[in-house]
Design an enzyme around this catalytic site. Structure first.
Site, PDB file in Angstrom:
ATOM      1  N   LYS A  28      39.523  67.002  41.129  1.00 10.62           N
ATOM      2  CA  LYS A  28      38.770  66.844  39.851  1.00 10.62           C
ATOM      3  C   LYS A  28      37.950  65.446  39.979  1.00 10.62           C
ATOM      4  O   LYS A  28      36.976  65.356  39.735  1.00 10.62           O
ATOM      5  CB  LYS A  28      39.571  67.145  38.696  1.00 10.62           C
ATOM      6  CG  LYS A  28      38.879  66.609  37.239  1.00 10.62           C
ATOM      7  CD  LYS A  28      39.678  66.871  36.158  1.00 10.62           C
ATOM      8  CE  LYS A  28      40.736  65.698  35.750  1.00 10.62           C
ATOM      9  NZ  LYS A  28      40.135  64.417  35.236  1.00 10.62           N
ATOM     10  N   ASN A  29      38.847  64.409  40.128  1.00  7.57           N
ATOM     11  CA  ASN A  29      38.297  63.110  40.155  1.00  7.57           C
ATOM     12  C   ASN A  29      37.561  62.545  41.395  1.00  7.57           C
ATOM     13  O   ASN A  29      36.853  61.648  41.259  1.00  7.57           O
ATOM     14  CB  ASN A  29      39.408  62.034  39.701  1.00  7.57           C
ATOM     15  CG  ASN A  29      39.879  62.350  38.220  1.00  7.57           C
ATOM     16  OD1 ASN A  29      39.492  63.302  37.456  1.00  7.57           O
ATOM     17  ND2 ASN A  29      40.952  61.971  38.141  1.00  7.57           N
ATOM     18  N   CYS A 123      40.246  57.569  23.393  1.00  8.01           N
ATOM     19  CA  CYS A 123      40.718  58.910  23.561  1.00  8.01           C
ATOM     20  C   CYS A 123      42.367  58.825  23.519  1.00  8.01           C
ATOM     21  O   CYS A 123      42.762  57.883  23.451  1.00  8.01           O
ATOM     22  CB  CYS A 123      40.192  59.720  24.978  1.00  8.01           C
ATOM     23  SG  CYS A 123      41.058  58.891  26.404  1.00  8.01           S
ATOM     24  N   ARG A 128      38.520  53.492  26.157  1.00 12.49           N
ATOM     25  CA  ARG A 128      38.046  53.693  27.402  1.00 12.49           C
ATOM     26  C   ARG A 128      36.584  52.782  27.552  1.00 12.49           C
ATOM     27  O   ARG A 128      35.502  53.470  27.231  1.00 12.49           O
ATOM     28  CB  ARG A 128      37.544  55.247  27.432  1.00 12.49           C
ATOM     29  CG  ARG A 128      38.744  56.190  27.232  1.00 12.49           C
ATOM     30  CD  ARG A 128      39.796  55.804  28.215  1.00 12.49           C
ATOM     31  NE  ARG A 128      39.692  56.215  29.737  1.00 12.49           N
ATOM     32  CZ  ARG A 128      39.646  57.304  30.302  1.00 12.49           C
ATOM     33  NH1 ARG A 128      39.996  58.356  29.437  1.00 12.49           N
ATOM     34  NH2 ARG A 128      39.289  57.815  31.495  1.00 12.49           N
ATOM     35  N   ASP A 314      48.164  58.765  36.348  1.00 18.09           N
ATOM     36  CA  ASP A 314      48.060  59.986  36.022  1.00 18.09           C
ATOM     37  C   ASP A 314      49.276  60.993  36.420  1.00 18.09           C
ATOM     38  O   ASP A 314      49.211  61.944  36.057  1.00 18.09           O
ATOM     39  CB  ASP A 314      46.833  60.365  36.787  1.00 18.09           C
ATOM     40  CG  ASP A 314      45.427  60.148  36.429  1.00 18.09           C
ATOM     41  OD1 ASP A 314      44.441  60.434  37.238  1.00 18.09           O
ATOM     42  OD2 ASP A 314      45.496  59.272  35.193  1.00 18.09           O
ATOM     43  N   VAL A 336      48.214  50.491  33.499  1.00 16.88           N
ATOM     44  CA  VAL A 336      46.852  50.925  33.455  1.00 16.88           C
ATOM     45  C   VAL A 336      46.062  51.107  32.339  1.00 16.88           C
ATOM     46  O   VAL A 336      45.146  50.648  31.755  1.00 16.88           O
ATOM     47  CB  VAL A 336      46.361  51.829  34.702  1.00 16.88           C
ATOM     48  CG1 VAL A 336      45.010  52.410  34.762  1.00 16.88           C
ATOM     49  CG2 VAL A 336      46.965  51.494  36.060  1.00 16.88           C
ATOM     50  N   ARG A 406      41.668  71.411  31.328  1.00 13.20           N
ATOM     51  CA  ARG A 406      40.375  70.434  31.707  1.00 13.20           C
ATOM     52  C   ARG A 406      40.710  69.992  33.264  1.00 13.20           C
ATOM     53  O   ARG A 406      39.958  69.605  34.084  1.00 13.20           O
ATOM     54  CB  ARG A 406      40.612  69.285  30.887  1.00 13.20           C
ATOM     55  CG  ARG A 406      40.054  69.484  29.289  1.00 13.20           C
ATOM     56  CD  ARG A 406      39.919  68.022  28.608  1.00 13.20           C
ATOM     57  NE  ARG A 406      39.468  67.083  29.515  1.00 13.20           N
ATOM     58  CZ  ARG A 406      39.439  65.809  29.363  1.00 13.20           C
ATOM     59  NH1 ARG A 406      40.123  65.462  28.392  1.00 13.20           N
ATOM     60  NH2 ARG A 406      38.708  65.014  30.296  1.00 13.20           N
TER      61      ARG A 406
HETATM   62  C1  EPZ Z   1      39.661  57.186  36.087  1.00 12.05           C
HETATM   63  O1  EPZ Z   1      39.453  57.004  34.775  1.00 12.05           O
HETATM   64  C2  EPZ Z   1      40.190  58.634  36.206  1.00 12.05           C
HETATM   65  N1  EPZ Z   1      39.120  59.559  35.689  1.00 12.05           N
HETATM   66  C3  EPZ Z   1      41.460  58.590  35.398  1.00 12.05           C
HETATM   67  O2  EPZ Z   1      41.915  60.136  35.404  1.00 12.05           O
HETATM   68  C4  EPZ Z   1      42.648  57.891  35.689  1.00 12.05           C
HETATM   69  O3  EPZ Z   1      43.599  57.802  34.793  1.00 12.05           O
HETATM   70  C5  EPZ Z   1      41.941  56.509  35.920  1.00 12.05           C
HETATM   71  O4  EPZ Z   1      40.669  56.521  36.593  1.00 12.05           O
HETATM   72  C6  EPZ Z   1      42.798  55.472  36.512  1.00 12.05           C
HETATM   73  O5  EPZ Z   1      43.251  55.984  37.667  1.00 12.05           O
HETATM   74  C7  EPZ Z   1      38.259  59.905  36.556  1.00 12.05           C
HETATM   75  O6  EPZ Z   1      38.150  59.551  37.641  1.00 12.05           O
HETATM   76  C8  EPZ Z   1      37.116  60.649  36.277  1.00 12.05           C
HETATM   77  P1  EPZ Z   1      39.527  53.014  35.002  1.00 12.05           P
HETATM   78  P2  EPZ Z   1      38.557  55.797  34.560  1.00 12.05           P
HETATM   79  O7  EPZ Z   1      38.175  52.575  34.770  1.00 12.05           O
HETATM   80  O8  EPZ Z   1      37.678  55.282  35.670  1.00 12.05           O
HETATM   81  C9  EPZ Z   1      39.957  49.246  32.039  1.00 12.05           C
HETATM   82  C10 EPZ Z   1      42.804  62.116  34.587  1.00 12.05           C
HETATM   83  O9  EPZ Z   1      43.773  62.350  33.988  1.00 12.05           O
HETATM   84  N2  EPZ Z   1      38.475  49.480  32.217  1.00 12.05           N
HETATM   85  O10 EPZ Z   1      40.084  52.964  36.538  1.00 12.05           O
HETATM   86  O11 EPZ Z   1      38.017  55.945  33.191  1.00 12.05           O
HETATM   87  C11 EPZ Z   1      40.438  50.779  31.301  1.00 12.05           C
HETATM   88  O12 EPZ Z   1      40.460  50.521  29.869  1.00 12.05           O
HETATM   89  C12 EPZ Z   1      41.819  60.874  34.027  1.00 12.05           C
HETATM   90  O13 EPZ Z   1      42.256  63.003  35.289  1.00 12.05           O
HETATM   91  C13 EPZ Z   1      37.785  48.482  31.496  1.00 12.05           C
HETATM   92  O14 EPZ Z   1      38.459  47.474  30.789  1.00 12.05           O
HETATM   93  O15 EPZ Z   1      39.668  54.472  34.476  1.00 12.05           O
HETATM   94  C14 EPZ Z   1      41.677  51.058  31.821  1.00 12.05           C
HETATM   95  O16 EPZ Z   1      42.671  50.213  31.271  1.00 12.05           O
HETATM   96  C15 EPZ Z   1      42.359  60.139  33.179  1.00 12.05           C
HETATM   97  N3  EPZ Z   1      36.444  48.267  31.307  1.00 12.05           N
HETATM   98  C16 EPZ Z   1      41.539  50.620  33.252  1.00 12.05           C
HETATM   99  O17 EPZ Z   1      40.331  49.497  33.421  1.00 12.05           O
HETATM  100  C17 EPZ Z   1      35.690  49.290  32.235  1.00 12.05           C
HETATM  101  O18 EPZ Z   1      34.617  49.301  32.184  1.00 12.05           O
HETATM  102  C18 EPZ Z   1      41.565  51.400  34.332  1.00 12.05           C
HETATM  103  O19 EPZ Z   1      40.471  52.300  33.936  1.00 12.05           O
HETATM  104  C19 EPZ Z   1      36.323  50.247  32.723  1.00 12.05           C
HETATM  105  C20 EPZ Z   1      37.775  50.420  32.625  1.00 12.05           C
END
Ligand code: EPZ
Length: 427
Positions: A28-29, A123, A128, A314, A336, A406
């Site tokens: 998916k990702n 969420c 996020r 995840d 994370v 989802r």
């Molecule tokens: C991706 O989300 C995945 N989603 C998530 O999977 C997954 O849990 C996550 O990466 C971590 O591996 C998709 O790829 C569509 P991040 P993403 O930006 O990109 C912080 C699932 O279950 N952060 O790597 O949104 C954030 O708050 C989903 O399939 C900032 O601070 O995650 C988090 O603490 C859930 N500022 C950390 O970084 C930003 O601008 C990692 O988030 C962006 C993120």
């Protein structure tokens, strides 16, 4: 997609050991950002092994609103082609349902010089923010404005730049994806330090390079993108879903079963295999996939989630369900998404002995889960509740399984096919 599954529940009768073979679907990702990347390319893109999920259908709706024709053929391959570039606004009603909509930000900015995407907001797994996405895109020339809760980015032209894209929790998967996608059409070289190394980011980079991009270092924290004038659509097969594979590996372990997962990429799950083996789960590579079975007795362990190649956040909820049945106390620390513990309360309703202190949960081993009505919250927490239900004494009803739909394709059918006693019922 299931017929008329408005708000369904899963009813599970625990106790069956899972045996047999489960086919793992496309990631998916990886599929979601690669679909968004179709905005960048000329001509047709054909994507194979795109899973049939609610999130994928949401992305199709969003792309169609953004002038991208997006349809599956009879074999299930997804065909994408840009037909109209006039709309550059990803509206709240879509983005609020799916965070991954933010992946259109970089492609719209690079190809149409303007993007308006509503802020995803919070969420079930926590806040996020998208500050790193904006910071990275500003670094290559975007002008940023916040308008009615929407991020608006404009740029007459994009110019390669060097940047550090790490945040308080390390690298960001979709921020790396967004900046990498935009940089493919920028003038000159972009260097992203502290880039995400997830296999899904690597798959996106492989797709973009096949379209004519010049990306190096994908899969490492040092990502280098040399801009090109244009990209041309190609045929691409999406990698298998490592989180679905990890979920079924844990399902085999928690039911004391024996599952074969042909096509699962063990090399994408080394941190998970390491911890499962530590717990006493037997994981063996088998003709391009993996076979998983478990010893009767499970050992406690310590797990900390981290950006790839660390243990994936995840799979944190799923492995917590497994560790509830280990012989002794385990400790799980979530680095994370520190608030990603909505499954703790629900697992406790099934008899789990959990104690949360900030981003750490102590898991005390229990003999057995007891079935109960529980509530799904986020995609992966729902999977954890189902895994617990598979082995619980009696019946478990998991409500609001749209969360599952989802991210897991035909989850109950796949589980039933290997012996689980699970059925989908309307609420
Ligand atoms: C991706 O989300 C995945 N989603 C998530 O999977 C997954 O849990 C996550 O990466 C971590 O591996 C998709 O790829 C569509 P991040 P993403 O930006 O990109 C912080 C699932 O279950 N952060 O790597 O949104 C954030 O708050 C989903 O399939 C900032 O601070 O995650 C988090 O603490 C859930 N500022 C950390 O970084 C930003 O601008 C990692 O988030 C962006 C993120």
């Amino acid at each position: 997609m299931r017929k008329g599954s408005g708000v369904d529940l899963f009813e599970i009768t625990g106790g069956n050991r899972l045996r047999g073979s489960v086919t793992i679907g496309g990631a998916k990702n990886a599929a979601l950002p690669i679909m968004a990347a179709a905005i960048l390319v000329e001509g047709e893109t054909v994507l194979e092994q795109v899973p049939d999920l609610a999130d994928v259908r949401q992305m199709q709706v969003l792309l169609q609103r953004l002038g991208v024709h997006c349809e599956r053929d009879a074999q299930g391959a997804m065909h994408l082609r840009v037909e109209d570039e006039s709309n550059t606004h990803a509206e709240y009603d879509l983005v609020s349902k799916m965070r991954a909509s933010v992946c259109v930000l970089g492609p719209l900015l690079a190809k149409r010089k303007r993007a308006r995407v509503s802020m995803p907001g919070g969420c079930a797994i926590g806040d996020r923010p998208i500050n790193l996405h904006v910071q990275g895109l500003e670094a290559i020339g975007a002008e940023y404005e916040l308008l009615n809760g929407d991020v608006v980015l404009k740029a007459k032209r994009l110019t390669g730049a060097e940047m550090f894209l790490g945040g308080p929790f390390g690298s960001s998967v979709t921020a790396t994806a967004n900046v990498m996608m935009a940089a493919t059409l920028a003038e000159g070289r972009t260097i992203i330090e502290c880039a995400a190394c997830e296999p899904e980011v690597v798959d996106l980079a492989d797709f973009l390079n096949a379209c004519g991009a010049r990306i190096q270092g994908h899969g490492t924290p040092h990502l280098v993108i040399d801009g090109v004038p244009k990209l041309t659509g190609v045929q691409h097969r999406v990698i298998p879903d490592r989180i679905e594979a990890g979920t079924f590996m844990i399902a085999a372990a928690i039911t004391n079963g024996d599952l074969e997962l042909p096509g699962a990429r063990v090399d994408h799950l080394l941190a998970v295999v390491d911890r499962l083996r530590q717990i006493g789960v037997i994981v063996e590579r088998k003709d391009g996939g993996v076979e998983v079975s478990s010893a009767r007795r499970l050992e406690p362990t310590q797990i900390t989630t981290q950006p790839y190649p660390g243990f994936p956040t995840d799979l944190q909820a799923q492995v917590m369900a497994l560790l509830c049945l280990a012989d002794g106390n385990s400790v799980i620390t979530e680095k994370v998404f520190p608030d990603r513990f909505l499954h703790v309360g629900e697992l406790s309703r099934m008899g789990a002995q959990l104690r949360k202190e900030g981003p750490t949960v102590t898991v005390e081993g229990i003999k057995r889960f007891v079935g109960a009505p529980v509530m799904a919250s986020d995609l992966r927490a729902s999977a954890a509740l189902i895994l617990a239900g598979l082995i619980a004494k009696g019946t478990t009803r998991v409500h609001r399984v749209y969360h599952i739909d989802r991210g897991y394709e035909r989850f109950e059918e796949k589980l039933s096919s290997v012996g689980a006693h699970i059925r989908r019922l309307p609420e």
